[in-house]
Design a protein around this motif. Structure first.
Motif, short mmCIF file in Angstrom:
data_model
loop_
_atom_site.label_atom_id
_atom_site.label_comp_id
_atom_site.label_asym_id
_atom_site.label_seq_id
_atom_site.Cartn_x
_atom_site.Cartn_y
_atom_site.Cartn_z
N TYR A 157 49.37 -20.86 -16.95
CA TYR A 157 49.29 -21.50 -15.63
C TYR A 157 48.56 -22.83 -15.73
O TYR A 157 49.02 -23.86 -15.20
CB TYR A 157 48.58 -20.54 -14.67
CG TYR A 157 48.05 -21.17 -13.41
CD1 TYR A 157 48.91 -21.64 -12.42
CD2 TYR A 157 46.67 -21.27 -13.19
CE1 TYR A 157 48.42 -22.20 -11.25
CE2 TYR A 157 46.18 -21.82 -12.02
CZ TYR A 157 47.04 -22.29 -11.05
OH TYR A 157 46.55 -22.84 -9.90
N LYS A 161 50.09 -26.76 -15.17
CA LYS A 161 49.45 -27.79 -14.35
C LYS A 161 49.27 -29.08 -15.15
O LYS A 161 49.46 -30.18 -14.62
CB LYS A 161 48.10 -27.29 -13.83
CG LYS A 161 48.21 -26.13 -12.85
CD LYS A 161 46.87 -25.72 -12.27
CE LYS A 161 46.38 -26.72 -11.26
NZ LYS A 161 45.17 -26.24 -10.54
N GLU A 165 51.07 -32.66 -14.11
CA GLU A 165 50.29 -33.87 -13.89
C GLU A 165 50.78 -34.99 -14.82
O GLU A 165 50.91 -36.15 -14.41
CB GLU A 165 48.81 -33.61 -14.13
CG GLU A 165 47.96 -34.85 -13.85
CD GLU A 165 46.47 -34.60 -13.96
OE1 GLU A 165 45.70 -35.57 -13.81
OE2 GLU A 165 46.07 -33.43 -14.20
N LYS A 170 51.70 -35.27 -10.54
CA LYS A 170 51.21 -34.47 -9.41
C LYS A 170 50.09 -33.55 -9.84
O LYS A 170 50.14 -32.94 -10.91
CB LYS A 170 52.35 -33.63 -8.82
CG LYS A 170 53.51 -34.44 -8.25
CD LYS A 170 54.57 -33.52 -7.67
CE LYS A 170 55.72 -34.31 -7.07
NZ LYS A 170 56.75 -33.42 -6.47
N LYS A 171 49.07 -33.45 -9.01
CA LYS A 171 47.96 -32.54 -9.29
C LYS A 171 48.17 -31.16 -8.65
O LYS A 171 47.47 -30.21 -8.98
CB LYS A 171 46.65 -33.15 -8.81
CG LYS A 171 46.17 -34.35 -9.63
CD LYS A 171 44.80 -34.79 -9.19
CE LYS A 171 44.29 -35.93 -10.07
NZ LYS A 171 44.06 -35.50 -11.48
N GLU A 172 49.12 -31.08 -7.74
CA GLU A 172 49.42 -29.81 -7.08
C GLU A 172 50.82 -29.34 -7.44
O GLU A 172 51.72 -30.15 -7.71
CB GLU A 172 49.29 -29.95 -5.56
CG GLU A 172 47.87 -30.25 -5.08
CD GLU A 172 47.76 -30.22 -3.58
OE1 GLU A 172 48.79 -30.02 -2.91
OE2 GLU A 172 46.65 -30.40 -3.07
N LEU A 173 51.01 -28.02 -7.42
CA LEU A 173 52.30 -27.44 -7.77
C LEU A 173 53.16 -27.13 -6.55
O LEU A 173 54.34 -26.76 -6.71
CB LEU A 173 52.08 -26.15 -8.57
CG LEU A 173 51.24 -26.25 -9.84
CD1 LEU A 173 51.18 -24.90 -10.54
CD2 LEU A 173 51.79 -27.31 -10.79
N ARG A 174 52.60 -27.26 -5.38
CA ARG A 174 53.31 -26.87 -4.15
C ARG A 174 54.67 -27.56 -4.05
O ARG A 174 54.79 -28.77 -4.24
CB ARG A 174 52.48 -27.23 -2.92
CG ARG A 174 53.11 -26.80 -1.59
CD ARG A 174 52.14 -26.91 -0.45
NE ARG A 174 50.98 -26.05 -0.68
CZ ARG A 174 50.98 -24.74 -0.44
NH1 ARG A 174 52.08 -24.15 0.03
NH2 ARG A 174 49.89 -24.02 -0.67
N TYR A 193 50.39 -16.52 -9.90
CA TYR A 193 49.66 -17.79 -9.87
C TYR A 193 50.53 -18.89 -9.24
O TYR A 193 50.06 -19.65 -8.37
CB TYR A 193 49.26 -18.22 -11.28
CG TYR A 193 48.05 -17.53 -11.84
CD1 TYR A 193 46.80 -17.66 -11.24
CD2 TYR A 193 48.13 -16.78 -13.01
CE1 TYR A 193 45.67 -17.04 -11.77
CE2 TYR A 193 47.01 -16.15 -13.55
CZ TYR A 193 45.79 -16.28 -12.92
OH TYR A 193 44.67 -15.68 -13.45
N ASP A 197 50.34 -20.93 -5.50
CA ASP A 197 50.22 -22.39 -5.43
C ASP A 197 51.38 -23.04 -4.70
O ASP A 197 51.48 -24.27 -4.67
CB ASP A 197 50.11 -22.96 -6.84
CG ASP A 197 48.67 -23.04 -7.32
OD1 ASP A 197 47.80 -22.42 -6.69
OD2 ASP A 197 48.41 -23.70 -8.34
N GLY A 198 52.27 -22.23 -4.16
CA GLY A 198 53.36 -22.77 -3.35
C GLY A 198 54.63 -23.11 -4.08
O GLY A 198 55.48 -23.86 -3.56
N CYS A 199 54.82 -22.59 -5.28
CA CYS A 199 56.06 -22.85 -6.02
C CYS A 199 57.21 -22.00 -5.50
O CYS A 199 57.01 -20.90 -4.98
CB CYS A 199 55.87 -22.55 -7.51
SG CYS A 199 54.75 -23.68 -8.36
#
Length: 350
Positions: A157, A161, A165, A170-174, A193, A197-199
């Motif tokens: 995970y 990330k 990045e 991107k710092k977020e996975l959403r 995980y 994180d919104g994947c």
């Protein structure tokens, strides 16, 4: 129990790369048949899990143990651990043929090597099995730290990330779309995980019970057939099952920008890593991103009486920066990531 080395066959095997030793064990009374491969002990005793599987034939088992043990050497070296690389395979169906007597035979086989090889749980084996094996050998870890898959998933995970990045900025996975191949112990935890994180998840597995279990954990996903997973239009493809899944057949199907998963030996051939590079797909070298489980059990090797789960999770955090360093060097030198990772591992083996 008989042990022997099949020198003529092993030394000419395509997956034999200067392994220190390959040992064959057989116990007629329990039906045990197993192979231990020790690739290198330059940095310390060879550690690797005990995999139990119903292989199509003995050459397939030999190929698996040779490849896996070599991968463990590079995994330990890249993570700068005082360990070498080894692996054990037991030729048996874990659902039908696993017995206490067979496990004890496996333990006695490990004990014969007097600590040159240290075993742990792997695909087809679990903590309960290790407790039985521990009755026949002292050279087993994972007893106190428990199932290493949760740390393998956590490290993977963090690695994803790092990929996102670097490649996507991107710092977020959403909102990212991820195709997960294999939702066993590691894949299912990784899915949790990523979902948190919104994947958006697309998954596949050959085991219906695994799909059902993932659904019962209130994780929403789209299921596809195993042969369809690599052709999904996604941001990330995450292999989390068997090795050699990135090959001449699957790579042309890829419609992603990142390949990052916990499976061992994902590249069927070394040249496949170059193919991914040519397709501008960022590949996270498997023995770098999936080192969390090894980092976890290594704590038992260091000090069996002082395992700390929080510390184990913290030890996984360097995986993120290690991958970032590999990606940066790859971009700078225009060399595929798998070659940069190998350079790193080999430097630590000198």
């Amino acid at each position: 129990m008989d042990t022997e080395q099949n020198q003529e066959f092993v030394f000419t095997h395509r997956d034999y790369h200067s392994h220190e030793g390959v040992f064959f064990g057989h116990d007629e009374t329990t039906g045990f048949k197993g192979i231990i491969a020790i690739h290198s002990r330059k940095r310390g005793p060879a550690l690797g899990g005990m995999r139990m599987s119903l292989y199509p034939d003995e050459p397939a088992a030999l190929s698996d143990v040779l490849r896996l043990s070599e991968g463990m050497t590079y995994k330990a070296a890249a993570a700068e651990l005082k360990l070498g690389g080894g692996k054990m395979v037991v030729l048996a169906d874990p659902k039908k043929e696993k017995t206490k007597d067979l496990l004890l035979s496996a333990g006695r086989f490990v004990q014969l090597l007097s600590g040159a090889y240290i075993t742990a749980e792997d695909s087809g084996t679990n903590l309960e099995d290790m407790l039985v094996i521990n009755q026949a050998t002292e050279y087993v870890v994972g007893i106190k730290s428990g199932d290493p898959s949760r740390l393998t998933a956590y490290g993977t995970y963090l690695g994803i990330k790092a990929c996102v990045e670097f490649k996507l900025g991107k710092k977020e996975l959403r909102g990212l779309k991820v195709a997960i191949q294999g939702i066993g112990n590691v894949g299912s935890k990784l899915a949790e995980y990523l979902y948190q994180d919104g994947c958006q998840l697309t998954v596949t597995d050959t085991g219906e019970e695994k799909v059902k279990r993932l659904s019962e954990n209130n994780i929403k996903f789209n299921f596809v057939k195993p042969e369809e997973i690599f052709s999904q239009t996604v941001d990330i493809v995450s292999p989390n099952a068997r090795g050699a899944v990135l090959n001449e057949n699957t790579v042309p199907q890829l419609k992603c920008t990142i390949v990052a998963g916990a499976a061992n030996n994902q590249l069927a051939e070394e040249k496949i890593g170059s193919r991914l590079f040519e397709k501008d797909i960022l590949y996270a070298p498997d023995y770098i991103i999936n080192a969390g489980g090894l980092l976890n059990v290594y704590m038992e090797v260091e000090n069996p009486d002082k395992y700390d789960d929080k510390v184990a999770h913290r030890r996984c955090e360097p995986i993120y920066q290690r991958l970032r360093n590999i990606f940066t060097e790859s971009q700078k030198r225009k060399i595929p990531t798998h070659k940069i990772a190998m350079e790193m591992a080999l430097r630590n083996l000198k």
